[in-house]
Design a protein around this motif. Structure first.
Motif, PDB file in Angstrom:
ATOM      1  N   GLY A   1      13.332   5.364   5.664  1.00 40.86           N
ATOM      2  CA  GLY A   1      14.419   5.933   6.451  1.00 40.86           C
ATOM      3  C   GLY A   1      15.776   5.366   6.087  1.00 40.86           C
ATOM      4  O   GLY A   1      16.802   5.977   6.393  1.00 40.86           O
ATOM      5  N   LEU A   2      15.804   4.199   5.411  1.00 42.11           N
ATOM      6  CA  LEU A   2      17.087   3.619   4.995  1.00 42.11           C
ATOM      7  C   LEU A   2      17.611   4.263   3.712  1.00 42.11           C
ATOM      8  O   LEU A   2      18.685   4.880   3.734  1.00 42.11           O
ATOM      9  CB  LEU A   2      16.957   2.103   4.836  1.00 42.11           C
ATOM     10  N   PRO A   3      16.913   4.170   2.577  1.00 35.70           N
ATOM     11  CA  PRO A   3      17.464   4.784   1.358  1.00 35.70           C
ATOM     12  C   PRO A   3      17.541   6.303   1.436  1.00 35.70           C
ATOM     13  O   PRO A   3      18.351   6.916   0.731  1.00 35.70           O
ATOM     14  CB  PRO A   3      16.497   4.327   0.260  1.00 35.70           C
ATOM     15  N   GLU A   4      16.729   6.924   2.299  1.00 34.48           N
ATOM     16  CA  GLU A   4      16.722   8.382   2.394  1.00 34.48           C
ATOM     17  C   GLU A   4      17.573   8.908   3.547  1.00 34.48           C
ATOM     18  O   GLU A   4      17.449  10.077   3.929  1.00 34.48           O
ATOM     19  CB  GLU A   4      15.283   8.888   2.529  1.00 34.48           C
TER      20      GLU A   4
ATOM     21  N   HIS B   1      24.916  15.725   2.580  1.00 37.17           N
ATOM     22  CA  HIS B   1      23.512  15.690   2.164  1.00 37.17           C
ATOM     23  C   HIS B   1      23.285  14.758   0.969  1.00 37.17           C
ATOM     24  O   HIS B   1      22.395  14.969   0.150  1.00 37.17           O
ATOM     25  CB  HIS B   1      23.005  17.101   1.841  1.00 37.17           C
ATOM     26  N   GLU B   2      24.102  13.726   0.871  1.00 35.51           N
ATOM     27  CA  GLU B   2      23.894  12.699  -0.150  1.00 35.51           C
ATOM     28  C   GLU B   2      23.137  11.538   0.483  1.00 35.51           C
ATOM     29  O   GLU B   2      23.465  11.087   1.582  1.00 35.51           O
ATOM     30  CB  GLU B   2      25.231  12.209  -0.702  1.00 35.51           C
ATOM     31  N   MET B   3      22.117  11.035  -0.218  1.00 32.67           N
ATOM     32  CA  MET B   3      21.301   9.957   0.329  1.00 32.67           C
ATOM     33  C   MET B   3      22.009   8.605   0.195  1.00 32.67           C
ATOM     34  O   MET B   3      22.785   8.380  -0.735  1.00 32.67           O
ATOM     35  CB  MET B   3      19.943   9.905  -0.372  1.00 32.67           C
TER      36      MET B   3
ATOM     37  N   ALA C   1       0.864  -1.185   0.000  1.00 34.44           N
ATOM     38  CA  ALA C   1       0.000   0.000   0.000  1.00 34.44           C
ATOM     39  C   ALA C   1       0.897   1.230   0.000  1.00 34.44           C
ATOM     40  O   ALA C   1       1.207   1.797   1.047  1.00 34.44           O
ATOM     41  CB  ALA C   1      -0.917   0.001   1.215  1.00 34.44           C
ATOM     42  N   GLY C   2       1.365   1.591  -1.196  1.00 38.46           N
ATOM     43  CA  GLY C   2       2.195   2.782  -1.333  1.00 38.46           C
ATOM     44  C   GLY C   2       3.577   2.658  -0.732  1.00 38.46           C
ATOM     45  O   GLY C   2       4.292   3.661  -0.613  1.00 38.46           O
ATOM     46  N   HIS C   3       3.975   1.457  -0.329  1.00 40.89           N
ATOM     47  CA  HIS C   3       5.289   1.256   0.267  1.00 40.89           C
ATOM     48  C   HIS C   3       6.322   1.026  -0.833  1.00 40.89           C
ATOM     49  O   HIS C   3       5.984   0.735  -1.977  1.00 40.89           O
ATOM     50  CB  HIS C   3       5.251   0.056   1.221  1.00 40.89           C
ATOM     51  N   GLY C   4       7.592   1.138  -0.470  1.00 41.33           N
ATOM     52  CA  GLY C   4       8.662   0.925  -1.436  1.00 41.33           C
ATOM     53  C   GLY C   4       8.799  -0.540  -1.816  1.00 41.33           C
ATOM     54  O   GLY C   4       8.077  -1.404  -1.308  1.00 41.33           O
ATOM     55  N   PRO C   5       9.732  -0.858  -2.706  1.00 43.99           N
ATOM     56  CA  PRO C   5       9.896  -2.241  -3.163  1.00 43.99           C
ATOM     57  C   PRO C   5      10.411  -3.159  -2.062  1.00 43.99           C
ATOM     58  O   PRO C   5      11.039  -2.726  -1.102  1.00 43.99           O
ATOM     59  CB  PRO C   5      10.907  -2.119  -4.303  1.00 43.99           C
TER      60      PRO C   5
END
Length: 468
Positions: free
Chosen positions: A403-406, A412-414, A351-355
């Protein structure tokens, strides 16, 4: 009645011409000695007051609330300046008025009712200008201010001193005013009295500032304790271990909010049909509101699984309940995987979550469902689609919130999705607990001591296969 004390004596003998001192010489000598004695008395009195003020610094440092401070100051001013009327007025920033917080020699009904607009009257003038006002005869100066009663001024002399502090931007701010009048000896206030009261005013401001800082720290500490308690409660809502988990499945999850409390959650539930459900969710926003919705979501999930075991239907029921119970300002992304421990057959719904990342059959796969609004978005009649797949012994699934990939580094690099996949690939062979801890360590290393950008939850599931 004035009390006398001896300050010393003078002996004169052997005049140059050996003449007897006549009355004129004695009168002149007496005049000079009286003047010298008066000067000494002033000096002694001034020194005594200075020593008293110096002693005040230690006293003020021990006072921990405004009421006690002003009460002590009233008593000290009364003794040092020998006055019969004292008032401490403070500024109400919202109404721009002065009101009496502590007084001496003023009727209680006057204290309760007095509200002086900034700029009006003597106190209002001092509060507006930030300048001390010393008046020898209030009747002669009255035309400069609003008319007021003079019945309480038996000698018409008054001293009004502002309480001034410096703001963080360097600007001056008036906190209030100290007024004194009616000296017990009937004299007017002099320059020494003014300097004395201004010195006391500086000490009062320092003490008030210290009290404010102490209170602010206490409130901060109290809030911190409440948030820590809320965090403990929230963490207790998440499962520490997964009860009734089939032996064919190993699973571990960990969640850390960006601030004390957050909106991420996870769960593992054995469904009535024997299959195992693994779920992860992320409530929009942070803090207390997100934490409450997180708790609601987990309760709703555990309710819905007793109504249906079909992953898509579970998500649709979740959407219905949350759409009804939470405001339009919030939504929840969620991901569910249901695994049959006996066969390895699985379904995923998002439901709108990432892969969802998987290491299946020795290959890295990325599982995503088509469409799928976040929960509580899109109104009624929203449907979800499940994605079927199959796992074999040793296959692993990696769930995570954004919160992990971002996560950001100091530049300020993800951290990014590609690094997430690379680390998952490089972590082949780690059991779920070690895999999750490795990702948390990588996220912490990436932000290099900085604060977490978002709540972080990671969950790993491994299918062990059917035990022979």
């Amino acid at each position: 009645m004035f009390h006398q004390r001896s300050l010393g004596g003078v002996v004169i003998y052997n005049t140059d011409d050996n003449r007897m001192m006549n009355a004129d010489i004695l009168e002149l000598l007496n005049f000079l000695l009286n003047g010298f004695s008066a000067a000494l008395r002033v000096a002694y009195n001034y020194q005594e007051k200075l020593e008293t003020i110096k002693a005040l610094e230690g006293l003020i440092a021990r006072l921990d609330n405004q009421d006690k401070l002003l009460e002590e100051m009233v008593d000290i001013i009364k003794r040092l300046l020998k006055v019969e009327r004292i008032s401490f007025l403070t500024v109400d920033g919202d109404s721009r008025t002065l009101s009496i917080k502590k007084s001496y020699g003023i009727r209680a009904d006057v204290v309760r009712s007095m509200q002086i607009p900034i700029g009006e009257g003597i106190s209002g003038y001092v509060a507006e200008t930030g300048e001390t006002l010393r008046i020898d005869n209030i009747e002669e100066s009255e035309s400069k201010f609003k008319k007021r009663s003079l019945e309480h001024y038996f000698n018409r002399s008054l001293l009004s001193v502002p309480l001034i502090t410096t703001g963080s931007d360097g600007s001056l701010k008036v906190l209030g005013v100290i007024n004194v009048n009616n000296k017990t000896n009937g004299l007017t206030f002099n320059q020494q009295d003014q300097q004395m009261l201004e010195s006391i005013a500086h000490l009062v401001v320092a003490a008030l500032t210290n009290i404010d800082l102490t209170n602010a720290k206490h409130e901060h500490d109290l809030l911190q304790q409440q948030l820590d308690n809320a965090r403990d409660v929230q963490m207790a809502l998440l499962p520490r271990k997964f009860s009734n988990m089939p032996s064919e499945i190993d699973m571990f999850a960990k969640s850390e909010p960006a601030i004390q409390i957050g909106g991420d959650f996870f769960d593992g539930i054995k469904l009535p049909d024997g299959r195992w459900l693994a779920a992860i969710g992320d409530v929009s926003g942070k803090g207390m509101s997100a934490a409450i919705i997180m708790a609601m979501s987990r309760i709703i999930l555990r309710t819905v699984v007793h109504e249906t075991s079909e992953p898509a239907k579970i998500m649709e029921r979740m959407h219905e309940y949350l759409s009804r119970d939470i405001s339009d300002y919030y939504f929840v992304t969620m991901q569910i995987v249901v695994i049959d421990p006996a066969t390895g057959a699985a379904e995923m719904v998002s439901a709108g979550h990432g892969p969802l990342l998987g290491r299946i059959g020795g290959s890295l796969v990325q599982l995503e469902s088509k469409g799928g609004f976040p929960l509580a978005v899109g109104g009624t009649g929203v449907t979800f689609e499940s994605v079927p797949f199959r796992v074999q012994a040793g296959d692993q699934l990696l769930f995570f919130t954004d919160g992990l990939p971002e996560e950001y580094d100091p530049n300020h690099e993800m951290f990014g999705f590609e690094r997430t996949k690379e680390l998952f690939t490089a972590s082949r062979g780690l059991p779920p607990k070690d895999l999750v801890e490795r990702f948390f360590g990588a996220a912490e290393q990436w932000r290099a001591g900085g604060d977490a950008h978002d709540d972080l939850t990671i969950m790993a599931v491994e299918y062990r296969g059917v035990t022979q």
